[in-house]
Design an enzyme around this catalytic site. Structure first.
Site, PDB file in Angstrom:
ATOM      1  N   ASP A 151      -1.095  -9.738  -6.097  1.00  0.00           N
ATOM      2  CA  ASP A 151      -1.299 -10.977  -6.998  1.00  0.00           C
ATOM      3  C   ASP A 151      -0.864 -11.016  -8.168  1.00  0.00           C
ATOM      4  OD1 ASP A 151      -2.712 -12.020  -4.283  1.00  0.00           O
ATOM      5  OD2 ASP A 151      -4.688 -11.372  -5.227  1.00  0.00           O
TER       6      ASP A 151
ATOM      7  N   TYR B  14      -7.452   0.405  -4.418  1.00  0.00           N
ATOM      8  CA  TYR B  14      -7.631  -0.422  -5.416  1.00  0.00           C
ATOM      9  C   TYR B  14      -8.558  -0.127  -6.465  1.00  0.00           C
ATOM     10  CZ  TYR B  14      -4.668  -3.741  -2.870  1.00  0.00           C
ATOM     11  OH  TYR B  14      -3.722  -4.422  -1.920  1.00  0.00           O
TER      12      TYR B  14
ATOM     13  N   ASP C  83     -10.692 -15.347  -7.864  1.00  0.00           N
ATOM     14  CA  ASP C  83     -10.301 -14.539  -8.949  1.00  0.00           C
ATOM     15  C   ASP C  83     -10.791 -15.358 -10.331  1.00  0.00           C
ATOM     16  OD1 ASP C  83      -8.072 -15.637  -9.876  1.00  0.00           O
ATOM     17  OD2 ASP C  83      -6.914 -14.353  -8.597  1.00  0.00           O
TER      18      ASP C  83
ATOM     19  N   ARG D 297     -10.042 -10.130  -3.425  1.00  0.00           N
ATOM     20  CA  ARG D 297     -10.716 -11.162  -3.830  1.00  0.00           C
ATOM     21  C   ARG D 297     -11.840 -11.599  -2.821  1.00  0.00           C
ATOM     22  NH1 ARG D 297      -6.359 -15.562  -4.322  1.00  0.00           N
ATOM     23  NH2 ARG D 297      -5.109 -14.277  -2.906  1.00  0.00           N
TER      24      ARG D 297
END
Length: 308
Positions: free
Chosen positions: A39, A66, A80, A177
């Protein structure tokens, strides 16, 4: 001419496509491709193949990791912090203990609805294009099954909109997300992803990643070295071919009973139980490319070093 991989530490705002464009300018080389999107808001590991290594992208291993920050009390249309705020509900009394009760629901094999603003295609069209035009409903977004290996709490920040820091290890296709959004829904306050940094992707770690500034400096000093084409492929079994078999293999010929030539055959045979592709080398361990194991035979699939 470079042939191999560069693990880029992607900066925020730009896309994976932008990263490829930047590298083409820096390296003055056109044949470059990336291994999976990230992203625009996110930072961190983006594997990029250069030269002939672009042909190896499809063989990279699964798995991503992550570090994420989830903000509670805010819901956005993109799931987000960059999106349009749909609801705003402060929750200063929310505690980490309450949040941790729900985290087990997001581990293991789970079903997940991807964000409306994502690159998934529905009827040949990208979801983010449909979402921007208001042509997509939540029920139109296909539910998918994803694998979450681990969620580890890293920190908790109290406030009107408390934030949870987590480390997440997962399979490809997972949307962090969506985890943020769904966790917020379970708690009844809503939530959105406020930051995301990828620390591992498809065999490449953050520690071995370079910023664009570092790549530019290494190019100026003529010290840039790319990672080897077989970097990230060591989960595949390997085989060493003698001179005559190397010539035949590089000409596209199937090597009969070729897998009998494996190094450390017991260990490599165990790998073959889960992987049909084989790293193929010369006797002095020069990487030739990738074979497909068909029974005990080796069929050349990607030949990087043809020998005349």
């Amino acid at each position: 001419m470079f042939n191999g991989f560069i693990s880029i530490d992607k900066p925020p705002i730009i896309t994976a496509h932008d990263c490829v464009s930047n590298l083409r300018k820096l390296l003055k080389q056109k044949k470059i491709g990336h291994g999976g999107t990230l992203d625009p808001m996110a930072t961190g590991v983006l594997p990029i193949a250069v030269g002939n290594a672009t042909r190896l992208l499809r063989f990279l291993p699964e798995g991503k990791a992550y570090n994420a920050k989830i903000r509670f009390g805010i819901v956005t249309n993109t799931d987000d912090i960059t999106g349009e705020v749909l609801s705003d509900r402060s929750c200063p009394n929310l505690t980490l203990d309450e949040v941790e009760k729900y985290l087990p629901l997001f581990q293991g094999t789970i079903t997940q609805r991807p964000p409306a603003f994502s690159a998934i295609q529905v009827n040949g069209k990208r979801l983010y294009d449909l979402a921007r035009r208001g042509e997509i409903n939540e029920s139109d977004i296909p539910i998918r099954e994803v694998e979450i290996t681990e969620i580890k709490v890293l920190g908790w920040t109290e406030g009107d909109y408390p934030e949870l820091d987590v480390a997440i290890s997962c399979g490809s296709g997972t949307y962090i997300r969506s985890i943020a959004r769904d966790l917020g829904e379970k708690l009844g306050y809503g939530a959105t992803l406020s930051s995301l940094r990828r620390t591992y992707s498809n065999g490449f770690a953050l520690e071995a990643s370079l910023t664009f500034e570092q790549v530019a400096e290494l190019m100026r000093s003529q010290n840039l070295k790319v990672l080897a084409p077989d970097h990230g492929l060591h989960f595949l079994p390997e085989v060493l071919l003698g001179v005559d078999l190397t010539k035949r293999w590089c000409m596209g010929q199937t090597i009969k009973d070729g897998f009998a030539l494996t190094v450390n055959s017991l260990e490599e045979s165990a790998k073959l139980e889960t992987h049909n592709y084989v790293r193929t080398y010369t006797e002095d361990h020069q990487f030739l490319g990738v074979s497909e194991a068909i029974g005990s035979d080796l069929q050349p699939i990607v030949v990087l070093h043809p020998i005349n």
